[in-house]
Write a protein that holds these residues in place. Structure first.
Motif, PDB file in Angstrom:
ATOM      1  N   GLU A 108       0.862  -1.187   0.000  1.00 42.29           N
ATOM      2  CA  GLU A 108       0.000   0.000   0.000  1.00 42.29           C
ATOM      3  C   GLU A 108       0.894   1.230   0.000  1.00 42.29           C
ATOM      4  O   GLU A 108       1.962   1.203   0.615  1.00 42.29           O
ATOM      5  CB  GLU A 108      -0.807   0.057   1.300  1.00 42.29           C
ATOM      6  N   VAL A 109       0.464   2.295  -0.644  1.00 45.82           N
ATOM      7  CA  VAL A 109       1.241   3.535  -0.647  1.00 45.82           C
ATOM      8  C   VAL A 109       0.349   4.656  -0.107  1.00 45.82           C
ATOM      9  O   VAL A 109      -0.726   4.910  -0.649  1.00 45.82           O
ATOM     10  CB  VAL A 109       1.747   3.876  -2.059  1.00 45.82           C
ATOM     11  N   VAL A 110       0.786   5.270   0.988  1.00 49.49           N
ATOM     12  CA  VAL A 110      -0.014   6.295   1.661  1.00 49.49           C
ATOM     13  C   VAL A 110       0.778   7.599   1.742  1.00 49.49           C
ATOM     14  O   VAL A 110       1.951   7.587   2.117  1.00 49.49           O
ATOM     15  CB  VAL A 110      -0.364   5.836   3.107  1.00 49.49           C
ATOM     16  N   TYR A 111       0.158   8.716   1.368  1.00 44.62           N
ATOM     17  CA  TYR A 111       0.786  10.034   1.495  1.00 44.62           C
ATOM     18  C   TYR A 111       0.047  10.808   2.583  1.00 44.62           C
ATOM     19  O   TYR A 111      -1.167  10.976   2.496  1.00 44.62           O
ATOM     20  CB  TYR A 111       0.721  10.797   0.172  1.00 44.62           C
ATOM     21  N   LEU A 112       0.760  11.272   3.580  1.00 43.50           N
ATOM     22  CA  LEU A 112       0.128  12.011   4.680  1.00 43.50           C
ATOM     23  C   LEU A 112       0.441  13.498   4.565  1.00 43.50           C
ATOM     24  O   LEU A 112       1.546  13.876   4.153  1.00 43.50           O
ATOM     25  CB  LEU A 112       0.655  11.488   6.020  1.00 43.50           C
ATOM     26  N   PRO A 113      -0.524  14.345   4.948  1.00 44.04           N
ATOM     27  CA  PRO A 113      -0.259  15.785   4.898  1.00 44.04           C
ATOM     28  C   PRO A 113       0.909  16.188   5.796  1.00 44.04           C
ATOM     29  O   PRO A 113       1.044  15.676   6.902  1.00 44.04           O
ATOM     30  CB  PRO A 113      -1.567  16.412   5.399  1.00 44.04           C
ATOM     31  N   ARG A 114       1.745  17.086   5.301  1.00 45.64           N
ATOM     32  CA  ARG A 114       2.852  17.593   6.105  1.00 45.64           C
ATOM     33  C   ARG A 114       2.337  18.468   7.247  1.00 45.64           C
ATOM     34  O   ARG A 114       1.282  19.089   7.127  1.00 45.64           O
ATOM     35  CB  ARG A 114       3.762  18.466   5.242  1.00 45.64           C
ATOM     36  N   THR A 115       3.071  18.506   8.333  1.00 44.64           N
ATOM     37  CA  THR A 115       2.763  19.444   9.412  1.00 44.64           C
ATOM     38  C   THR A 115       3.053  20.852   8.905  1.00 44.64           C
ATOM     39  O   THR A 115       4.162  21.108   8.407  1.00 44.64           O
ATOM     40  CB  THR A 115       3.631  19.140  10.648  1.00 44.64           C
TER      41      THR A 115
END
Ligand code: C2G
Length: 130
Positions: A108-115
């Motif tokens: 799975e490839v997940v991109y999380l929002p940057r702080t």
């Protein structure tokens, strides 16, 4: 167990780095972090990180959510690293959105929002001008 893999330089370690490590860990049972090598940074950005790879590895490996660290020596080896560490999920900040979609065949490839509002570059700037 579900293994999560994430990558980064983690230079001048700050709360944005901490948050992504904490959020990445929530995607599985085991978190492995690839810390990018000094030489790789020099190639990418034409400057060495403030902290050496040994120091950055020491900091990241001491974090509670981190189970294992390794040195990321080349951007081209992502697939090998994912296979070697038997990653079920690859988590990256959304500054890399779309860039690792080619690995969706093996994990799975997940991109999380940057702080928001914090970065190593901004910190260096702030420290050097105050
Ligand atoms: N990050 C974040 N919020 C910030 C700053 C960084 O969520 N305010 C995340 C980035 O999105 C990245 C991780 O923290 O997922 C590490 O950031 P960097 O050290 O800047 O990593 P980078 O140089 O992009 O290295 O193979 C890829 C490279 O190793 C990634």
């Amino acid at each position: 167990p579900r293994t999560v893999l994430t990558f980064g330089t983690f230079d001048v370690f700050h709360v944005g780095h901490l948050r992504i490590v904490q959020r990445a860990a929530e995607y599985g049972d085991r978190l492995v972090v690839g810390v990018s090598a000094d030489a790789l940074n020099f190639k990418k950005k034409s400057r060495y990180p403030v902290f050496s790879e040994d120091e950055r590895l020491a900091i990241v490996s001491a974090l509670k959510p981190v189970d294992e660290v390794f040195l990321e020596e080349s951007l081209e080896l992502k697939r090998d690293y994912l296979l070697k560490h038997q990653a079920d999920v690859l988590v990256m900040g959304d500054d890399w959105a779309g860039r690792f979609d080619e690995f969706k065949d093996i994990c799975e490839v997940v991109y999380l929002p940057r702080t928001p509002a914090i970065s190593t570059t901004a910190l260096i700037e702030k420290i050097s001008t105050t």
